[in-house]
Design an enzyme around this catalytic site. Structure first.
Site, mmCIF file in Angstrom:
data_model
loop_
_atom_site.group_PDB
_atom_site.id
_atom_site.type_symbol
_atom_site.label_atom_id
_atom_site.label_comp_id
_atom_site.label_asym_id
_atom_site.label_seq_id
_atom_site.Cartn_x
_atom_site.Cartn_y
_atom_site.Cartn_z
ATOM 1 C CE1 TYR A 154 -4.125 1.910 0.655
ATOM 2 C CE2 TYR A 154 -2.792 3.095 2.267
ATOM 3 C CZ TYR A 154 -3.949 2.986 1.510
ATOM 4 O OH TYR A 154 -4.921 3.953 1.612
ATOM 5 C CE LYS A 158 -3.795 4.950 -1.394
ATOM 6 N NZ LYS A 158 -4.856 5.419 -2.322
#
Length: 253
Positions: A154, A158
């Site tokens: 993640y 991001k």
């Protein structure tokens, strides 16, 4: 008159949480809204909320990681509403785990939805924006881009979105299109509830503990993110591009 009267906005992952909060902000300020999501039931529920506000809404069951589905849905939005002014790449998933436990699927699923999905949607939407010499693209990043335990996938995705954002700003600026990113901190959503569940903590206690670490001493709400997105999408923000704003209640994740 609303800031977005006459504008057409696509919000991916728009059926609930941050995505629905962003869609509501656009609807309240006069935009026509298209919601993309893979959950048909949630889509219709979210669309009903917007329609109850008096908004004009279209829903599309779309897997953003599938380029063909994205192209078809984006074209359908343009055909129905006549143009596309705003794209918010919000669709996301989590597959949290420590690195030594993380599977290939955990990694690839997160990359596909966040990075490939944003690429697919931006590539499809920019064609319409270039033709009209106007557009606003906002990518939803995260404070996890700065690194977060148990989120190698993640965090990487991001952080990648921030580089993607800056490159879009450079390439598309000459066509009247801005690209910016909003990086939320701790926001109360189904995703953060899932995180609390994963680590075996009561959600209310989880929120209380996290809020105590935030300078403004509260957790974030979807409306906090929607407010920042609306700023970037405002016609008056045309000289703001390639920027990342952290909406986290303080300067740190």
């Amino acid at each position: 008159m609303g800031r977005f009267d006459g504008r057409v906005a696509i919000v991916t992952g728009g059926s609930r949480g941050i995505g629905l909060g962003i869609a509501k902000q656009f609807a309240q300020e006069g935009a026509k809204v298209a919601l993309f999501d893979i959950n048909e039931e949630a889509l219709e529920s979210g669309a009903k909320e917007l329609r109850d506000m008096g908004a004009e809404v279209a829903t599309f069951v779309t897997n953003v990681a599938n380029s063909e589905q994205v192209e078809e849905s984006v074209k359908a939005v343009a055909d129905q509403f006549g143009k596309i002014d705003i794209l918010v790449n919000n669709a996301g998933v989590i597959r949290d785990n420590l690195l030594f436990k993380m599977t290939d699927d955990d990694w690839q699923t997160v990359m596909d939805v966040h990075l490939k999905g944003s690429f697919n949607c931006s590539r499809a939407a920019q064609k319409y924006m270039v033709e009209q010499n106007y557009g606003r693209i906002v990518n939803i990043s995260s404070t996890s881009a700065l690194g977060n335990r148990g989120q190698a996938n993640y965090s990487t995705a991001k952080a990648g979105l921030q580089g993607f954002t800056k490159t879009l700003a450079i390439e598309l600026g000459r066509y009247g299109i801005t690209a910016n990113a909003v990086a939320p901190g701790f926001i109360e959503t189904d995703m953060t509830k899932a995180t609390a569940e994963r680590i075996g903590v009561d959600f209310d206690e989880f929120v209380k503990a996290r809020a105590a670490e935030i300078p403004v001493r509260r957790s974030g709400k979807p409306a906090d993110i929607a407010n920042a997105v609306a700023f970037f999408c405002d016609e008056a923000s045309g000289f703001v591009s390639g920027q990342v704003i952290y909406v986290a209640g303080g300067p740190k994740a």
